[in-house]
Design a protein around this motif. Sequence first.
Motif, PDB file in Angstrom:
ATOM      1  N   LEU A 125     -14.946  44.420 -18.497  1.00 31.37           N
ATOM      2  CA  LEU A 125     -14.948  45.305 -19.653  1.00 31.37           C
ATOM      3  C   LEU A 125     -15.866  46.507 -19.431  1.00 31.37           C
ATOM      4  N   GLU A 126     -17.030  46.284 -18.815  1.00 36.67           N
ATOM      5  CA  GLU A 126     -17.933  47.397 -18.536  1.00 36.67           C
ATOM      6  C   GLU A 126     -17.340  48.365 -17.520  1.00 36.67           C
ATOM      7  N   LYS A 127     -16.553  47.873 -16.585  1.00 37.64           N
ATOM      8  CA  LYS A 127     -15.930  48.737 -15.590  1.00 37.64           C
ATOM      9  C   LYS A 127     -14.878  49.630 -16.214  1.00 37.64           C
ATOM     10  N   ASN A 128     -14.112  49.114 -17.164  1.00 34.31           N
ATOM     11  CA  ASN A 128     -13.030  49.867 -17.809  1.00 34.31           C
ATOM     12  C   ASN A 128     -13.460  50.433 -19.151  1.00 34.31           C
ATOM     13  N   ALA A 129     -14.754  50.579 -19.378  1.00 38.12           N
ATOM     14  CA  ALA A 129     -15.218  51.040 -20.695  1.00 38.12           C
ATOM     15  C   ALA A 129     -14.853  52.492 -20.935  1.00 38.12           C
ATOM     16  N   LYS A 130     -14.926  53.336 -19.873  1.00 36.24           N
ATOM     17  CA  LYS A 130     -14.674  54.761 -20.035  1.00 36.24           C
ATOM     18  C   LYS A 130     -13.204  55.129 -19.898  1.00 36.24           C
ATOM     19  N   GLN A 131     -12.353  54.187 -19.588  1.00 38.41           N
ATOM     20  CA  GLN A 131     -10.930  54.473 -19.463  1.00 38.41           C
ATOM     21  C   GLN A 131     -10.274  54.464 -20.837  1.00 38.41           C
ATOM     22  N   LEU A 132      -9.435  55.483 -21.086  1.00 43.52           N
ATOM     23  CA  LEU A 132      -8.729  55.564 -22.356  1.00 43.52           C
ATOM     24  C   LEU A 132      -7.528  54.628 -22.351  1.00 43.52           C
ATOM     25  N   LYS A 133      -7.129  54.265 -23.535  1.00 41.17           N
ATOM     26  CA  LYS A 133      -5.971  53.395 -23.675  1.00 41.17           C
ATOM     27  C   LYS A 133      -4.713  54.161 -23.302  1.00 41.17           C
ATOM     28  N   PRO A 134      -3.894  53.664 -22.379  1.00 41.15           N
ATOM     29  CA  PRO A 134      -2.711  54.428 -21.950  1.00 41.15           C
ATOM     30  C   PRO A 134      -1.654  54.465 -23.044  1.00 41.15           C
ATOM     31  N   ILE A 135      -0.947  55.582 -23.063  1.00 40.39           N
ATOM     32  CA  ILE A 135       0.171  55.759 -23.997  1.00 40.39           C
ATOM     33  C   ILE A 135       1.461  55.594 -23.204  1.00 40.39           C
ATOM     34  N   ASP A 136       2.273  54.642 -23.612  1.00 44.55           N
ATOM     35  CA  ASP A 136       3.489  54.334 -22.853  1.00 44.55           C
ATOM     36  C   ASP A 136       4.444  55.512 -22.807  1.00 44.55           C
ATOM     37  N   GLU A 137       4.487  56.315 -23.898  1.00 43.35           N
ATOM     38  CA  GLU A 137       5.419  57.428 -23.934  1.00 43.35           C
ATOM     39  C   GLU A 137       5.044  58.523 -22.943  1.00 43.35           C
ATOM     40  N   LEU A 138       3.755  58.613 -22.587  1.00 47.86           N
ATOM     41  CA  LEU A 138       3.295  59.659 -21.680  1.00 47.86           C
ATOM     42  C   LEU A 138       3.145  59.184 -20.246  1.00 47.86           C
TER      43      LEU A 138
END
Length: 204
Positions: free
Chosen positions: A76-89
Amino acid sequence: MLHLSFLKQFTRLAIGSAKVQPLNSKNICTTAVLPFKISDQLWAEPMKKKKKMDPAIVKAREERRRKKIEKQIRRLEKNAKQLKPIDELEPPLHVLDNLNTRKRIPVVLSPAEVEARALLNKEWCRYKRQEYMANVAQVDRIMRAQKRALDQLYEVSEDLYNEAIMPDLQLIPYSIVGPYATPPIKNYDSPDGEYIDVSKKWGN
């Protein structure tokens, strides 16, 4: 059997203190004190005998559980700065795999072509400006002609002038009556969406 003294005490405190009133036609008790109460049923099973386990096994389980939680925390700490992906984009995977083959080579324009495109852009801007100025001039001519006609009408008749400048209220609430959609087609089977049947078919 209950003890006799307990029965006397129960009768004197609980039943004797309550005022007995006659019941109504619906057999509903109207006394403020209820002489008898039923306690809740607390059902339970006998406690199971705890099995004695080796302290080493218990310690190993706790260690595995602790390592698993620490691993989840690190993820969780590794992926903390990653935004949630949008499937449409998100582009499809097959497009990403063929990205190098689908990439176009950038076109290098010559100085003469760059100059020709700049002149064409300037010519287009001049044309659009002339078109805009012509439209503005036409609107001004129409408004001047309208004002000139109203001034002459005012000199002829003030009543006609007032009628001319009065707004036409029949044009504001504009309404039209007509078909809202195309006429229905007889014996038309409306499709229930498009779908692809991917269910497996098994032989007999």
